[in-house]
Write a protein that holds these residues in place. Structure first.
Motif, mmCIF file in Angstrom:
data_model
loop_
_atom_site.group_PDB
_atom_site.id
_atom_site.type_symbol
_atom_site.label_atom_id
_atom_site.label_comp_id
_atom_site.label_asym_id
_atom_site.label_seq_id
_atom_site.Cartn_x
_atom_site.Cartn_y
_atom_site.Cartn_z
ATOM 1 N N TYR A 138 0.852 -1.189 0.000
ATOM 2 C CA TYR A 138 0.000 0.000 0.000
ATOM 3 C C TYR A 138 0.894 1.248 0.000
ATOM 4 N N GLY A 140 0.233 3.911 -2.357
ATOM 5 C CA GLY A 140 -0.454 5.040 -2.970
ATOM 6 C C GLY A 140 -0.264 5.164 -4.464
ATOM 7 N N GLY A 143 -5.462 3.378 -7.024
ATOM 8 C CA GLY A 143 -6.621 3.398 -6.137
ATOM 9 C C GLY A 143 -6.812 2.125 -5.351
ATOM 10 N N PRO A 146 -4.091 2.360 -1.694
ATOM 11 C CA PRO A 146 -3.942 3.716 -1.149
ATOM 12 C C PRO A 146 -3.042 3.735 0.086
#
Length: 290
Positions: A138, A140, A143, A146
């Motif tokens: 994760y 970013g 989508g 994020p």
């Protein structure tokens, strides 16, 4: 006809039992085990102490993980450790987070222990570490992955443990007065020699004419008359002319030089004439007195 059915009935019964057994056995052969949430324990002190607490006891870039109890055969358990820089020391004040680094591993019944290392990506100031049970990063970038942002947590329900803390970064130093850069000494340019041009000298002529007439001494009484003529007076004429050599670059006028020479000659001649006239007058007075 009935005799034929009675003879075939045992064979049909055996076939039915065989087909039913195959149908019942087929789902059992392809069923996957229910793995559920991984029963993971972790250690931040090199394996000396193991826990499954939801909060890390201390910040550590190296976390050891293992499957606790008897894991189910055939199950794969993905475990990941993410490091983030935050704007606050707690989850509620973490604010905007920045992804720093990530490590992941897959634990099984055979490979039940491993080490996750993000020590080269620890936060310098406020930060967060998240240990969660999925092999996704994760960061970013899209989508589906994020960054954590209070109150939304992308690995919600899969988080095993986390840490929030740190201190504020020191303020950036303000730029002080800029000292002028040292200048290199000026390079001395070679001296330029300018030839001195002598001033044009104007030819000058200073004629000096001096005529001196002295009366002859009176004749002695014993001298014959014919020998008593006065002695000729000494005439001195001095002419000085100083002229600087004419230079081609001065533009001297040849006519002016010639006029100056003629004037000097005239002055000399006038002086001589005056001397001569004086001698004549002296001789005339001498003869009258006799």
């Amino acid at each position: 006809m009935h005799s034929n059915l009675r003879r075939a009935l045992p064979a049909l019964t055996a076939l039915a039992f065989t087909a039913g057994a195959a149908v019942l056995a087929a789902p059992a052969a392809h069923a996957e085990p229910a793995c559920g949430r991984p029963p993971v324990q972790y250690s931040v002190d090199g394996g000396a102490n193991w826990t499954n607490s939801a909060t890390f006891p201390a910040l550590s870039g190296t976390v050891q993980v293992r499957l606790a109890g008897q894991p189910t055969a055939g199950c794969d358990y993905h475990v990941s450790l993410g490091s983030y820089e935050t704007q606050g020391a707690t989850w509620a004040t973490s604010g905007r987070q920045t992804f720093l680094g990530w490590a992941t591993t897959t634990l099984t019944r055979e490979h039940y222990r491993d080490t996750l290392d993000v020590s080269g990506h620890l936060p310098r100031c406020f930060g967060e570490l998240a240990l969660y049970g999925v092999g996704e990063k994760y960061d970013g970038n899209d989508g589906d992955h994020p960054l954590p942002h209070y109150p939304d947590e992308p690995f919600s329900g899969l988080q095993i443990a986390s840490w929030n803390g740190g201190t504020a970064c020191p303020p950036k130093p303000t730029a002080g007065p800029t000292s002028p850069a040292p200048t290199s000494p000026a390079t001395a340019s070679p001296a330029t020699t300018t030839a001195a041009v002598p001033a044009s000298a104007t030819p000058t002529a200073t004629p000096t004419a001096a005529g001196t007439a002295s009366a002859a001494p009176a004749p002695s009484s014993g001298a014959p008359a014919s020998t008593q003529h006065p002695a000729p007076a000494q005439a001195t004429a001095t002419t000085t002319a100083t002229a600087a050599p004419a230079l081609a670059a001065t533009g001297a006028d040849d006519g002016l030089l010639a006029a100056t020479a003629v004037g000097a000659t005239a002055l000399v001649a006038a002086g001589c004439a005056a001397v001569y006239a004086g001698r004549r007058r002296a001789a005339r007075r001498s003869s009258l007195t006799r």
